[in-house]
Design a protein around this motif. Sequence first.
Motif, mmCIF file in Angstrom:
data_model
loop_
_atom_site.group_PDB
_atom_site.id
_atom_site.type_symbol
_atom_site.label_atom_id
_atom_site.label_comp_id
_atom_site.label_asym_id
_atom_site.label_seq_id
_atom_site.Cartn_x
_atom_site.Cartn_y
_atom_site.Cartn_z
ATOM 1 N N GLN A 176 -18.820 -51.280 67.369
ATOM 2 C CA GLN A 176 -17.701 -52.102 66.918
ATOM 3 C C GLN A 176 -16.791 -51.338 65.957
ATOM 4 N N LEU A 177 -17.374 -50.502 65.123
ATOM 5 C CA LEU A 177 -16.572 -49.678 64.222
ATOM 6 C C LEU A 177 -15.614 -48.800 65.015
ATOM 7 N N TRP A 178 -16.115 -48.146 66.048
ATOM 8 C CA TRP A 178 -15.263 -47.273 66.863
ATOM 9 C C TRP A 178 -14.224 -48.070 67.649
ATOM 10 N N ARG A 179 -14.611 -49.224 68.151
ATOM 11 C CA ARG A 179 -13.645 -50.028 68.908
ATOM 12 C C ARG A 179 -12.433 -50.413 68.064
ATOM 13 N N HIS A 180 -12.675 -50.630 66.782
ATOM 14 C CA HIS A 180 -11.569 -50.990 65.898
ATOM 15 C C HIS A 180 -10.842 -49.764 65.347
ATOM 16 N N ALA A 181 -11.549 -48.650 65.223
ATOM 17 C CA ALA A 181 -10.930 -47.456 64.645
ATOM 18 C C ALA A 181 -10.138 -46.633 65.655
ATOM 19 N N LEU A 182 -10.612 -46.586 66.895
ATOM 20 C CA LEU A 182 -10.005 -45.684 67.886
ATOM 21 C C LEU A 182 -8.524 -45.941 68.157
ATOM 22 N N PRO A 183 -8.060 -47.188 68.222
ATOM 23 C CA PRO A 183 -6.623 -47.378 68.466
ATOM 24 C C PRO A 183 -5.730 -46.739 67.407
ATOM 25 N N GLY A 184 -6.243 -46.554 66.206
ATOM 26 C CA GLY A 184 -5.470 -45.904 65.152
ATOM 27 C C GLY A 184 -5.674 -44.401 65.090
ATOM 28 N N LEU A 185 -6.562 -43.889 65.934
ATOM 29 C CA LEU A 185 -6.871 -42.460 65.940
ATOM 30 C C LEU A 185 -6.434 -41.758 67.215
ATOM 31 N N ALA A 186 -6.705 -42.373 68.347
ATOM 32 C CA ALA A 186 -6.587 -41.680 69.628
ATOM 33 C C ALA A 186 -5.268 -41.970 70.337
ATOM 34 N N THR A 187 -4.820 -40.969 71.082
ATOM 35 C CA THR A 187 -3.655 -41.144 71.943
ATOM 36 C C THR A 187 -4.028 -42.064 73.101
ATOM 37 N N ALA A 188 -3.011 -42.524 73.820
ATOM 38 C CA ALA A 188 -3.278 -43.393 74.967
ATOM 39 C C ALA A 188 -4.136 -42.674 76.002
ATOM 40 N N ASP A 189 -3.841 -41.410 76.241
ATOM 41 C CA ASP A 189 -4.642 -40.638 77.191
ATOM 42 C C ASP A 189 -6.077 -40.486 76.692
ATOM 43 N N GLY A 190 -6.208 -40.280 75.391
ATOM 44 C CA GLY A 190 -7.541 -40.141 74.824
ATOM 45 C C GLY A 190 -8.345 -41.412 74.950
ATOM 46 N N LEU A 191 -7.705 -42.553 74.668
ATOM 47 C CA LEU A 191 -8.402 -43.836 74.742
ATOM 48 C C LEU A 191 -8.939 -44.121 76.137
ATOM 49 N N SER A 192 -8.256 -43.625 77.134
ATOM 50 C CA SER A 192 -8.627 -43.945 78.508
ATOM 51 C C SER A 192 -9.991 -43.394 78.913
ATOM 52 N N HIS A 193 -10.455 -42.328 78.234
ATOM 53 C CA HIS A 193 -11.724 -41.741 78.649
ATOM 54 C C HIS A 193 -12.834 -41.865 77.592
ATOM 55 N N LEU A 194 -12.562 -42.549 76.497
ATOM 56 C CA LEU A 194 -13.545 -42.640 75.423
ATOM 57 C C LEU A 194 -14.486 -43.828 75.614
ATOM 58 N N GLU A 195 -15.757 -43.635 75.250
ATOM 59 C CA GLU A 195 -16.762 -44.686 75.325
ATOM 60 C C GLU A 195 -17.281 -44.971 73.923
ATOM 61 N N PRO A 196 -16.843 -46.097 73.326
ATOM 62 C CA PRO A 196 -17.265 -46.412 71.955
ATOM 63 C C PRO A 196 -18.773 -46.563 71.792
ATOM 64 N N ARG A 197 -19.467 -46.881 72.863
ATOM 65 C CA ARG A 197 -20.927 -47.023 72.784
ATOM 66 C C ARG A 197 -21.637 -45.667 72.776
ATOM 67 N N GLY A 198 -20.890 -44.598 73.008
ATOM 68 C CA GLY A 198 -21.513 -43.290 73.085
ATOM 69 C C GLY A 198 -22.041 -43.018 74.471
ATOM 70 N N ARG A 199 -22.044 -41.754 74.842
ATOM 71 C CA ARG A 199 -22.571 -41.369 76.146
ATOM 72 C C ARG A 199 -24.098 -41.257 76.087
ATOM 73 N N PRO A 200 -24.770 -41.528 77.207
ATOM 74 C CA PRO A 200 -26.223 -41.284 77.240
ATOM 75 C C PRO A 200 -26.525 -39.838 76.909
ATOM 76 N N LEU A 201 -27.637 -39.594 76.221
ATOM 77 C CA LEU A 201 -27.961 -38.251 75.758
ATOM 78 C C LEU A 201 -28.035 -37.255 76.895
ATOM 79 N N GLU A 202 -28.519 -37.696 78.076
ATOM 80 C CA GLU A 202 -28.681 -36.750 79.179
ATOM 81 C C GLU A 202 -27.349 -36.214 79.676
ATOM 82 N N ILE A 203 -26.265 -36.954 79.431
ATOM 83 C CA ILE A 203 -24.952 -36.509 79.893
ATOM 84 C C ILE A 203 -24.441 -35.363 79.038
ATOM 85 N N VAL A 204 -24.769 -35.380 77.745
ATOM 86 C CA VAL A 204 -24.239 -34.360 76.837
ATOM 87 C C VAL A 204 -25.278 -33.319 76.482
ATOM 88 N N ALA A 205 -26.472 -33.437 77.033
ATOM 89 C CA ALA A 205 -27.530 -32.491 76.709
ATOM 90 C C ALA A 205 -27.278 -31.136 77.346
#
Length: 205
Positions: A176-205
């Motif tokens: 919820q913190l990220w969902r409220h913070a991201l609109p004030g941080l990220a560009t429209a293009d950036g928002l389109s690919h961001l996941e506020p819940r975080g990616r599963p660890l296996e994806i970024v491992a």
Amino acid sequence: MVTQERALRTRRAVLTAAAEVIKARGYAAATMAEIIRRAGVTKGALYFHFTSKHALARAVIEEQTEPFLLKVTASRLQDAIDFTHQVALALRDDALLQAGARIAVETTFSDEPLVPYQAWTDILTGMFVGAKENGELLPGVSPEAAAELLVAAYMGVQLLSQAETDRDDLPERVTQLWRHALPGLATADGLSHLEPRGRPLEIVA
């Protein structure tokens, strides 16, 4: 070499014991005598590594970030989100992090505050700088100021979660913190690919 390894094991045993005692009793109530007993070391061995409880608490604070592997992917802003979720999960059962949080709260208003804020801020600043270079951040966003604000909000969120659910709901609160913070941080293009819940660890491992 054997002596050095023994010294490292002793230091680790003391840090682990200190974290467990401080987590359970709080920084003010924790005593060096109890830490010595829990660590199973001599008084001389403890004071060889740490000259005071203050020095020991500072070491607990300084080592909080060591267990975290900081991923570098195409989206540095997503890396920041993932990192905060990694910390949120660790805060629920990692004695070192839990002790660090208690130390920070108890010493914030003392003459010698021991707070982990700068280490976390530095980590997020580096990620936000990368996000800026990638074009993920809005033009007016300062990576340093954004990181400082995020850390301040995160500390408040984790304290509220601790008080209400013993941090059981911390990952959702961080989302919820990220969902409220991201609109004030990220560009429209950036928002389109961001996941506020975080990616599963296996994806970024």
